[in-house]
Design a protein around this motif. Sequence first.
Motif, PDB file in Angstrom:
ATOM      1  N   TYR A  53       0.827  -1.192   0.000  1.00 36.77           N
ATOM      2  CA  TYR A  53       0.000   0.000   0.000  1.00 36.77           C
ATOM      3  C   TYR A  53       0.871   1.256   0.000  1.00 36.77           C
ATOM      4  O   TYR A  53       2.031   1.213   0.355  1.00 36.77           O
ATOM      5  N   HIS A 103      -5.343  -4.191  -4.644  1.00 42.11           N
ATOM      6  CA  HIS A 103      -6.033  -5.037  -3.673  1.00 42.11           C
ATOM      7  C   HIS A 103      -7.533  -4.851  -3.879  1.00 42.11           C
ATOM      8  O   HIS A 103      -7.953  -4.069  -4.726  1.00 42.11           O
ATOM      9  N   HIS A 122     -11.406  -3.998  -2.123  1.00 48.93           N
ATOM     10  CA  HIS A 122     -12.242  -3.530  -1.026  1.00 48.93           C
ATOM     11  C   HIS A 122     -13.505  -4.381  -1.087  1.00 48.93           C
ATOM     12  O   HIS A 122     -14.090  -4.536  -2.163  1.00 48.93           O
ATOM     13  N   TRP A 126     -13.597  -3.925   4.086  1.00 47.28           N
ATOM     14  CA  TRP A 126     -12.257  -4.373   4.449  1.00 47.28           C
ATOM     15  C   TRP A 126     -11.429  -4.522   3.192  1.00 47.28           C
ATOM     16  O   TRP A 126     -11.959  -4.713   2.106  1.00 47.28           O
ATOM     17  N   ALA A 127     -10.128  -4.377   3.366  1.00 54.98           N
ATOM     18  CA  ALA A 127      -9.193  -4.540   2.259  1.00 54.98           C
ATOM     19  C   ALA A 127      -8.722  -5.989   2.250  1.00 54.98           C
ATOM     20  O   ALA A 127      -8.348  -6.534   3.289  1.00 54.98           O
ATOM     21  N   GLU A 181     -14.448  -4.063  -4.991  1.00 53.05           N
ATOM     22  CA  GLU A 181     -13.831  -2.937  -5.686  1.00 53.05           C
ATOM     23  C   GLU A 181     -12.340  -3.215  -5.835  1.00 53.05           C
ATOM     24  O   GLU A 181     -11.649  -3.481  -4.854  1.00 53.05           O
ATOM     25  N   ALA A 234      -8.822  -1.851  -6.223  1.00 49.66           N
ATOM     26  CA  ALA A 234      -8.235  -0.562  -5.830  1.00 49.66           C
ATOM     27  C   ALA A 234      -6.724  -0.571  -6.034  1.00 49.66           C
ATOM     28  O   ALA A 234      -6.077  -1.622  -5.939  1.00 49.66           O
ATOM     29  N   THR A 247      -3.146   3.178  -3.272  1.00 50.69           N
ATOM     30  CA  THR A 247      -3.596   4.319  -2.475  1.00 50.69           C
ATOM     31  C   THR A 247      -5.093   4.235  -2.179  1.00 50.69           C
ATOM     32  O   THR A 247      -5.684   5.190  -1.717  1.00 50.69           O
ATOM     33  N   HIS A 248      -5.697   3.111  -2.474  1.00 46.51           N
ATOM     34  CA  HIS A 248      -7.117   2.819  -2.238  1.00 46.51           C
ATOM     35  C   HIS A 248      -8.050   3.493  -3.245  1.00 46.51           C
ATOM     36  O   HIS A 248      -9.267   3.527  -3.043  1.00 46.51           O
ATOM     37  N   LYS A 249      -7.517   4.041  -4.321  1.00 44.22           N
ATOM     38  CA  LYS A 249      -8.351   4.605  -5.383  1.00 44.22           C
ATOM     39  C   LYS A 249      -8.985   3.438  -6.149  1.00 44.22           C
ATOM     40  O   LYS A 249      -8.298   2.538  -6.627  1.00 44.22           O
ATOM     41  N   VAL A 250     -10.317   3.460  -6.259  1.00 45.31           N
ATOM     42  CA  VAL A 250     -11.035   2.376  -6.919  1.00 45.31           C
ATOM     43  C   VAL A 250     -10.848   2.471  -8.434  1.00 45.31           C
ATOM     44  O   VAL A 250     -11.049   3.524  -9.033  1.00 45.31           O
TER      45      VAL A 250
END
Length: 148
Positions: free
Chosen positions: A72, A85, A87, A97-98, A120, A122, A125-128
């Motif tokens: 991450y 990863h 979501h 949860w990731a 999702e 991602a 940086t957790h951007k979908v």
Amino acid sequence: MRPLSILILAATLSLPVFAQADTGGARPIAVVAIENEAAPSLTVDQPLPGPLAKGQVFIGYRTENIRIVPVYGKGALDVSPRIGHLHVTVDGAPWHWADASNEPIILVGLAPRPHKVLLELADPTHKVIASKTVEFVVPAVAGGQHGH
């Protein structure tokens, strides 16, 4: 003789590197940077019917042009081939949860009724990047017990 054997060894060890330059349409090799990578995609399967009949939800998925790994942060955006990863959100919960296991999503203990699971894809940086929703019904199980 020694310089010749070193030259032969160096030439032999470089062969795999030269072979990686042209994959001929094959999957990207994880150790070579890829320019102009194709867009990542996510495919999600319906839960497996056998376990679902027992109240257990096994949701398989596949990704293309991205590897699922537990890495991450902004620095990981420059990794090639791409990494990311999932979501996972169940029934529209305000939290998720990731998951970076690259294994099927397994849910147990859901009430017998219709459910929705949002997956999702991602970036680090957790951007979908992409998302899919799978809908299914957990049936009532004989005896009222869901197997674990």
